[in-house]
Design an enzyme around this catalytic site. Structure first.
Site, short mmCIF file in Angstrom:
data_model
loop_
_atom_site.label_atom_id
_atom_site.label_comp_id
_atom_site.label_asym_id
_atom_site.label_seq_id
_atom_site.Cartn_x
_atom_site.Cartn_y
_atom_site.Cartn_z
N GLY A 348 0.90 -1.23 -0.06
CA GLY A 348 0.09 -0.16 0.10
C GLY A 348 0.81 1.30 -0.10
O GLY A 348 0.51 2.23 -0.88
N ALA A 349 1.97 1.15 0.75
CA ALA A 349 2.96 2.37 1.00
C ALA A 349 4.28 1.76 1.51
O ALA A 349 4.10 0.75 2.11
CB ALA A 349 2.35 3.35 1.74
N MET A 350 5.30 2.43 1.48
CA MET A 350 6.51 2.21 2.14
C MET A 350 7.24 3.22 2.73
O MET A 350 7.54 4.28 1.96
CB MET A 350 7.62 1.36 0.91
CG MET A 350 8.74 1.06 1.59
SD MET A 350 8.54 -0.03 2.98
CE MET A 350 10.10 0.27 3.86
N GLU A 351 7.57 3.13 3.97
CA GLU A 351 8.17 4.34 4.59
C GLU A 351 9.42 4.61 4.62
O GLU A 351 10.16 5.10 5.35
CB GLU A 351 7.77 4.04 6.07
CG GLU A 351 8.80 3.11 6.82
CD GLU A 351 8.10 1.59 6.59
OE1 GLU A 351 8.55 0.42 7.35
OE2 GLU A 351 7.19 1.36 5.95
N GLU A 385 2.59 5.67 7.66
CA GLU A 385 3.78 6.14 7.21
C GLU A 385 4.62 6.89 7.83
O GLU A 385 5.84 6.99 8.24
CB GLU A 385 4.11 6.27 5.48
CG GLU A 385 2.96 5.26 4.78
CD GLU A 385 3.65 3.94 4.89
OE1 GLU A 385 4.80 3.34 5.36
OE2 GLU A 385 2.74 2.83 4.98
N GLU A 407 5.37 -2.37 12.84
CA GLU A 407 4.21 -2.26 12.10
C GLU A 407 3.14 -2.15 13.02
O GLU A 407 2.05 -1.37 12.62
CB GLU A 407 4.05 -3.71 10.95
CG GLU A 407 4.91 -3.46 9.90
CD GLU A 407 5.00 -2.25 9.11
OE1 GLU A 407 4.03 -1.51 9.32
OE2 GLU A 407 6.17 -1.90 8.29
#
Length: 963
Positions: A348-351, A385, A407
């Protein structure tokens, strides 16, 4: 916060030398570009060429040498890297997209060794005198001669054997030059494509978590191996380059006859390889410096930015950063915050630190086309994020076995950040729907696992990917929320701030966090806990599962036991705590809040929980604890009576709790199924979203079990009767569907009302869906359907309709300029009832020009949710498992949900045998990150068979009599 990383004199000199040398070697990067992938790898006994596909072996692998182990030896520590990358956004004569690069890593020897072992996977390294790297020293370091070098495919290592040993305390430089493929596999440094004005555009982008930095350049690719990264990117002059640090300069030059730009970036803070990001695109941005003069930029396709799809993300980012700075009591540690929406992205997203990557659906919001749900998703994903910028990035867990803390923490505080940015949404309550109940469903299985696993249980990349699951995210969030509740949020925040400031730029283990919470408790008057934080939390993190607390209001007896959805299942995972927990119980008696009670033993007596007359007890108020509650039959009757006469005497969240607990207690044979069904009788008077959502999810299990049987007709008639008043309520307050409710949760419940009414056959509902969709078909440039209702309308109209409706949706899907609109249509097309349409759609998932790779597995799951599509999706997955596994099985975070999705209706002995045969037939292929999901699917199927056998007749009788 100020930088705490210290650069020694020798290392500083090395940085200067390498910095000067970087541009001097750029010309050499182009030499390998037109060559085929190099085949000249030195291979000693047991080593393999990493271009070959491994053949699974039946012989157990025994690690003999240091390079046979998946973990790096502890003899070398990286200090900093100089990395230069040049991605080619045009294919070479063989049709392949490539990148070239070189890297110099300065490392310190901390333990005498004659081996350099560093990660490298699917890279072709240019040789120096027959070796894959060049070694030099800093200062007075004596440099050993390289004896030989080779690759180990299984453990993804480049091994360099030296003729003599490195000296403890000295620093060395390992230099490599390499050629890699810019593939479309969504891993490492990869290629994303999209169409703009009829022209195909290519992006070079990256996803390094968890083990893909090694596909981009040789590196010490473990989270504890933090270093500073100096990045240079070479790119065509019509593109822009981005990385973690802020751009220092971009110069135009010519390399090997090619006009290019060379962008250099400021050195990063000390960080882990999995947080690196490199992007080259022709995207544009909008920006702001309103938050403490911090540069905040939102990047996306030009059309998306022009259509103001990035405006909401830009507005909300500053507010959320402000919240976290106060919450953590620590300033944002970087000089900029870039966020970019990518057409192709697996997660979905990556930090990535300073350059967060997103799916377009998670970052872009169009106020005219997007729904309330889309807006909430953007806010919560950004909040998640940004939470990582401190917790995870600034302070990083030592190893992936503690991924849950990283997480789970972000999954909890994302609600706090989003609530600060959007206070009218009342979003904090939704954690019980979207995380706690989701975690309960998995954690009630005998095949669950503890939050924190032993390091030796998490070694290879597939095992690491498998950690990115519901337990890590949702149970982690729920347990940390419980901790915050019993400590109180101010004490929780104080401990958190101390932890982050103490360990900034370093690595920790989970007990370090418990220590800082303990200090916060000891420094705060009036905070009572029955034991140390570590001992309390170990009960929740080191053993799997959760308790059901049973309260007998006749005697005051209160007990706990391990809750299992199938009470006959065998738990073979031992627990040092014998499956008991320290349970914090917030409770009320006849509507009056009582003092929190700690249940520490299997069984205790609390005389205050005895009741008389019409008094009732409700435990786990606001569902603050991670456990279920059962009562004696009389107390259940009093609670259900209260629901039917005065349901608002209980909070929205506790009304949802009663429904969810009763349904799951019934599945576990702890109460009668009919008692659970009785908890839904009051719903004809309920208008709030959270209780309705809880009920529909639990009744959804009944629908899955019975929508192919004679029970379904009676179930449908009952639910039709219950939903009709809600449907009429929303029809009235929206002036016959001409406007949208003002409340955030009311907007969600309107969707529930319409969707359920149509599914259950409420008169006029399906005709409404069909007429709205027909109006759109007649005028494709003007969609009359409100964004909130689009998903529901599209699905029902396609289900009612035929090929004409489906083909129209496909056309609109291909032409969609907003990712969330495309996502809605992609889901709705799986609602078709014609098998040939669904089979055609499944075939489309094999063609990336039709369904993007990032969307393939979820599209198959959408089809499987359809009662007609389920057997088609199951046959499709079985027939093409080898292909599906090769494409997605080794690293895709969403891969495990494919197995659980296509098997969710399985409830017959025949289906169980098919599932077992599928496992047996594909052992030679493997199951990768879906290995645990497959075991859980078998366990769930067995439980479903048992439950249906025991309950079918009772359920049919109850629904028939209640209609």
């Amino acid at each position: 916060m100020g930088k705490v990383y210290y650069v020694s004199k020798n290392v500083g000199l090395g940085m200067l030398i390498l910095g000067i040398g970087a541009l001097a070697t750029i010309i050499a990067l182009s030499i390998a570009y037109d060559k085929e992938r190099a085949k000249n790898r030195g291979k000693p006994d047991g080593a393999t060429d990493s271009t070959n596909t491994p053949t699974p072996s039946t012989t157990p692998f025994v690690a003999k040498d240091p390079w046979d182990h998946y973990r790096l030896p502890n003899s070398l520590v990286p200090v900093f890297y100089n990395v230069t990358l040049w991605p080619r956004l045009e294919p070479n004569p063989d049709g392949m997209f490539m990148f070239t690069g070189h890297s110099a890593v300065v490392f310190r020897c901390v333990k005498e060794t004659d081996l350099i072992i560093i990660h490298s996977n699917k890279l072709n390294l240019i040789t120096f005198d027959g070796h894959h790297a060049k070694l030099s020293g800093l200062g007075e370091a004596v440099v050993p001669i390289i004896q030989k070098s080779w690759f180990v495919e299984k453990t993804e290592f480049l091994v360099i054997q030296l003729q003599s040993r490195l000296t403890v305390g000295e620093s060395y430089v390992l230099y490599t030059r390499f050629l890699g493929e810019l593939a479309d596999d969504l891993e490492g440094f990869y290629r994303s494509e999209y169409m703009e004005d009829g022209v195909k555009k290519v992006i070079a982008t990256s996803q390094m978590q968890a083990t893909y930095a090694r596909k981009t350049f040789p590196c010490f690719d473990e989270p504890a191996m933090k270093a500073v990264f100096n990045v240079t990117i070479i790119h065509t002059r019509d593109t822009v380059a981005l990385s973690n640090g802020r751009e220092i300069e971009t110069i135009n030059t010519v390399i090997d006859g090619v006009p290019v730009s060379v962008t250099t970036f400021e050195p990063t803070e000390r960080m882990s390889t999995y947080l690196l990001a490199f992007i080259v695109s022709n995207f544009v941005n909008i920006q702001s410096t309103q938050h403490n003069n911090l540069l905040i930029r939102i990047w996306a396709r030009k059309k998306a930015i022009d259509d103001k799809q990035g405006d909401y993300a830009l507005n909300v980012t500053g507010a959320i950063l402000q919240f976290y700075e106060r919450y953590y009591n620590a300033t944002y540690p970087l000089s900029k915050s870039d966020q970019i929406a990518l057409p192709d992205f697996n997660a979905g997203a990556m930090e990535n630190w300073g350059l967060i990557t997103y799916r377009e659906t998670a970052l872009l919001y169009d106020p005219f086309i997007s729904s309330t749900g889309n807006k909430e998703r953007v806010a919560t994903v950004i909040s998640h994020e940004l939470a990582h910028m401190w917790f995870g990035n600034l302070v990083t867990l030592q190893w992936w076995n503690d991924l849950w803390l990283n997480e789970g923490f972000a999954s909890y505080v994302e609600y706090l950040g989003a609530d600060y940015a959007e206070p009218t949404w009342n979003i904090k309550n939704q954690i019980i729907l979207y995380d706690m109940y989701k975690a309960f469903a998995v954690d009630a299985l005998a095949s669950s696992h503890p939050l924190s696993r032993r390091e030796d249980e998490v070694n290879d990349p597939a095992q690491i990917s498998e950690m990115f699951n519901t337990i890590s995210y949702s149970k982690g969030a729920s347990v940390l929320r419980m901790l915050s509740e019993f400590l109180t949020e101010p004490v929780f925040a104080k401990g958190l701030s101390s932890y982050l400031n103490t360990f900034a730029f370093n690595n920790t283990v989970y007990t370090d966090l418990w220590d800082h919470f303990q200090q916060a408790v000891e420094n705060t008057q009036g905070t009572y806990i029955p034991d140390t934080i570590e001992n309390i939390m170990n009960h929740w993190t080191l053993q799997m599962g959760f308790p059901v607390v049973t309260i007998d209001t006749r005697t005051g007896s209160i007990s706990q036991k391990h809750f299992l959805l199938d009470p006959d299942s065998v738990v073979d995972r031992p627990s040092q705590f014998n499956y008991t927990w320290f349970v914090p119980i917030k409770w009320m008696k006849a509507g009056v809040e009582q003092q929190q009670y700690w249940l520490l033993q299997k069984t205790e007596i609390n005389s205050q929980m005895r009741v008389s007359g019409d008094e009732w007890v409700l435990a786990n108020t606001n569902v603050s604890g991670y456990f279920r509650v059962n009562y004696d039959h009389d107390n259940w009757n009093r609670l259900l009576s209260l629901l039917s006469t005065n349901h608002k005497a209980l909070s929205v969240i506790n009304r949802a709790q009663i429904i969810d607990d009763t349904f799951n207690l019934a599945r576990a044979k702890m109460i009668n199924t009919t008692l659970a069904l009785r908890s839904t009788k009051y719903l004809s008077k309920e208008i709030d979203y959270i209780p309705w959502e809880s009920a529909l999810r639990n009744l959804g299990y009944y629908i899955l079990m019975f929508d192919r049987t004679e029970v379904y007709g009676a179930l449908q008639a009952y639910l039709k009767k219950q939903i009709q008043p809600l449907f009429e309520y929303f029809k009235t307050i929206t002036n016959n569907w001409t406007k949208i409710p003002t409340g955030h949760n009311d907007q969600y419940n309107q969707i529930n009302a319409i969707g359920t009414a149509c599914s259950m056959g409420v008169v006029g509902c399906r005709e409404l869906m069909k007429s709205w969709y027909r109006q759109w078909m007649e005028n494709p440039h003007h969609n009359p359907i409100h964004p909130n209702l689009k998903g529901t309308v599209y699905c029902h109209a396609i289900a009612i309709g035929g090929v004409e409706e489906w083909d129209f949706a496909w056309k609109m899907f291909k032409n969609a300029t907003l990712a969330s609109e495309a996502s809605r249509l992609r889901s709705a097309m799986a609602c078709a009832k014609a098998p040939w349409l669904l089979n055609r759609y499944l075939e489309y998932t094999l063609d990336p020009t039709k369904i993007r790779k990032q969307d393939a597995t979820s599209t198959i799951q959408y089809v499987s949710q359809n009662v007609v599509g389920m057997p088609l999706a199951w046959n499709f997955v079985r027939a093409r498992w080898d292909y599906i596994f090769q494409q997605y099985g080794k690293g895709s975070f969403s891969f495990a949900s494919l197995i659980s999705g296509v098997t969710q209706r399985f409830s017959t002995e025949f289906e169980l045998q098919e599932l077992k045969k599928f496992k047996e037939d594909n052992l030679h292929v493997g199951f990768g990150s879906a290995t645990l999901a497959l075991e859980q699917a078998i366990e769930k199927t067995k439980a479903n068979i048992k439950w249906v056998t025991e309950n079918k007749a009772h359920v049919l009788k109850w629904f028939t009599e209640s209609t």
